[in-house]
Design a protein around this motif. Structure first.
Motif, PDB file in Angstrom:
ATOM      1  N   ILE A  97       0.852  -1.203   0.000  1.00  9.36           N
ATOM      2  CA  ILE A  97       0.000   0.000   0.000  1.00  9.36           C
ATOM      3  C   ILE A  97       0.884   1.249   0.000  1.00  9.36           C
ATOM      4  N   LYS A  98       1.932   1.212   0.816  1.00 11.14           N
ATOM      5  CA  LYS A  98       2.818   2.376   0.902  1.00 11.14           C
ATOM      6  C   LYS A  98       3.441   2.672  -0.472  1.00 11.14           C
ATOM      7  N   ALA A  99       3.857   1.612  -1.160  1.00  7.71           N
ATOM      8  CA  ALA A  99       4.534   1.795  -2.448  1.00  7.71           C
ATOM      9  C   ALA A  99       3.585   2.306  -3.529  1.00  7.71           C
ATOM     10  N   HIS A 100       2.309   1.932  -3.448  1.00  4.78           N
ATOM     11  CA  HIS A 100       1.382   2.267  -4.533  1.00  4.78           C
ATOM     12  C   HIS A 100       0.397   3.381  -4.212  1.00  4.78           C
ATOM     13  N   HIS A 101       0.320   3.782  -2.953  1.00  7.86           N
ATOM     14  CA  HIS A 101      -0.652   4.822  -2.577  1.00  7.86           C
ATOM     15  C   HIS A 101      -0.002   5.876  -1.686  1.00  7.86           C
ATOM     16  N   PRO A 102       0.795   6.753  -2.297  1.00  8.42           N
ATOM     17  CA  PRO A 102       1.486   7.760  -1.481  1.00  8.42           C
ATOM     18  C   PRO A 102       0.508   8.700  -0.762  1.00  8.42           C
ATOM     19  N   ASP A 103      -0.755   8.727  -1.216  1.00  7.67           N
ATOM     20  CA  ASP A 103      -1.762   9.567  -0.569  1.00  7.67           C
ATOM     21  C   ASP A 103      -2.151   9.029   0.809  1.00  7.67           C
ATOM     22  N   ILE A 104      -1.936   7.731   1.030  1.00 10.05           N
ATOM     23  CA  ILE A 104      -2.286   7.154   2.336  1.00 10.05           C
ATOM     24  C   ILE A 104      -1.078   7.290   3.267  1.00 10.05           C
ATOM     25  N   GLU A 110      -8.117  -4.269  -1.695  1.00 13.66           N
ATOM     26  CA  GLU A 110      -9.337  -4.318  -0.879  1.00 13.66           C
ATOM     27  C   GLU A 110      -9.226  -3.423   0.348  1.00 13.66           C
ATOM     28  N   VAL A 111      -8.045  -3.439   0.982  1.00 11.63           N
ATOM     29  CA  VAL A 111      -7.864  -2.602   2.176  1.00 11.63           C
ATOM     30  C   VAL A 111      -8.006  -1.131   1.788  1.00 11.63           C
ATOM     31  N   VAL A 112      -7.406  -0.758   0.661  1.00 14.69           N
ATOM     32  CA  VAL A 112      -7.476   0.641   0.217  1.00 14.69           C
ATOM     33  C   VAL A 112      -8.924   1.030  -0.084  1.00 14.69           C
ATOM     34  N   GLU A 113      -9.668   0.124  -0.713  1.00 19.22           N
ATOM     35  CA  GLU A 113     -11.080   0.428  -1.010  1.00 19.22           C
ATOM     36  C   GLU A 113     -11.863   0.648   0.282  1.00 19.22           C
ATOM     37  N   LEU A 114     -11.625  -0.221   1.253  1.00 13.64           N
ATOM     38  CA  LEU A 114     -12.338  -0.074   2.526  1.00 13.64           C
ATOM     39  C   LEU A 114     -11.947   1.223   3.207  1.00 13.64           C
ATOM     40  N   ALA A 115     -10.659   1.551   3.095  1.00 19.14           N
ATOM     41  CA  ALA A 115     -10.147   2.740   3.774  1.00 19.14           C
ATOM     42  C   ALA A 115     -10.662   4.026   3.138  1.00 19.14           C
ATOM     43  N   GLN A 116     -10.834   4.003   1.833  1.00 17.23           N
ATOM     44  CA  GLN A 116     -11.114   5.270   1.166  1.00 17.23           C
ATOM     45  C   GLN A 116     -12.580   5.510   0.870  1.00 17.23           C
TER      46      GLN A 116
END
Ligand code: 5GP
Length: 307
Positions: free
Chosen positions: A139-146, A292-298
């Protein structure tokens, strides 16, 4: 001449091997439900998506008794109430029966439903060896916004670990100070060894900026976050099956029988905690689990996609 109605021996042997494999696959799915590795809703979802797969071929009677707390008497009452014949297989349920069974499961396990007003503070926890760190790193590598929280720890850096990037490596006195001054959102002693804690400031700043903050922490920490911030979103990462978790835990074969048994006991206890979480995500594939985690988070207001 061979009788056209009798399959040749080779076909019969292959069919019997397939039947044994299918029975094994169903037994393994039932074990996963009974050990709470997957939810009954997840098994039903798989059965409905693929009626010919092992989940779809499972009888509704077997399905119900694999659920902890449902014995044969209760099972028969449920089937009567839902007007489902005991010989039905999950994949062969009619549309009303599917809806009724799904509703029954959701009513009995309401903790699987999304809670209203969840915040963008997201906790990722799960049993040892399930791959939380790998999913968080993805997630860190692909979603710098998180914003991925960097914890403070009293353990020594491992080769390649960078202070301030993987952890803030601190000594006991500094960790005591962080606790005393209320600078940690949560903290815990992990594996009876070192202390780990989440610095509060960076999380508060990320949330104030409207960003999602992700914490990859242990179960004790997840419970403290729930206490401190009831609106936090708690995600439990699950192995695809109990057998796979055992494989990941003891696969290297470097531990003796006692250590193996201890790890398996710990994993069982950790899996039992999943009902305290808002969502479960199965880590069969790191990229899929991370997505899936990113979808739930956002998308906090979105209905539950996965029980
Ligand atoms: P490791 O030492 O292998 O990096 O991490 C060991 C365990 O500590 C992992 O299960 C990880 O989830 C947990 N952990 C890491 N940071 C924190 C934290 O800030 N708080 C809590 N409670 N656990 C943490």
């Amino acid at each position: 001449m061979a009788d056209a109605r009798t399959p040749p021996d080779v076909d019969r042997a292959a069919a019997s091997r397939r039947a044994v494999a299918a029975r094994r696959a169903r037994a393994s799915l039932k074990k996963d439900v009974s050990m709470r590795v997957i939810t009954p809703q997840e098994l039903l979802r798989r059965a409905l998506a693929e009626p010919d797969a092992p989940a779809g071929a499972m009888r509704v009677t077997e399905f119900l008794t694999s659920i902890p707390a449902i014995g044969e008497g209760k099972r028969d009452r449920i089937l009567q109430e839902l007007q489902i014949s005991p010989v039905k297989r999950l994949g062969g349920l009619g549309s009303r029966q599917r809806t009724d069974l799904q509703r029954f499961l959701d009513e009995r396990w309401p903790e699987l439903q999304p809670r209203g007003g969840r915040s963008r503070l997201v906790v990722l926890a799960g049993p040892t060896a399930v791959g939380k760190g790998t999913v968080a790193a993805h997630i860190k590598a692909h979603h710098p916004d998180i914003h991925l929280s960097v914890s403070a720890t009293t353990r020594a850096p491992r080769p390649g670990e960078v202070d301030g990037e993987h952890y803030y490596f601190v000594d006991d006195a500094e960790f005591d100070r962080l606790i005393a001054e209320g600078e940690l959102l949560e903290w815990a002693t992990v594996h009876n060894a070192h202390r780990y804690g989440t610095p509060r400031g960076p999380i508060e700043r990320a949330l104030a900026d409207g960003r999602t903050a992700l914490l990859e922490i242990d179960l004790q920490g997840a419970r403290q976050v729930r206490e401190a911030e009831p609106s936090a979103t708690l995600v439990f990462l699950l192995p695809p099956s109990w057998d796979e978790l055992v494989h990941r835990l003891v696969g290297r074969g470097t531990e003796g029988p006692e250590e193996r048994a201890r790890r398996l006991r710990t994993a069982k206890g950790e899996l039992a905690a999943q009902s305290e979480f808002d969502y479960r995500v199965v880590n069969a594939d790191v990229a899929d689990a991370a997505r899936e985690v990113v979808e739930l988070a956002q998308a906090p207001a979105r209905p539950l996609s996965r029980a």
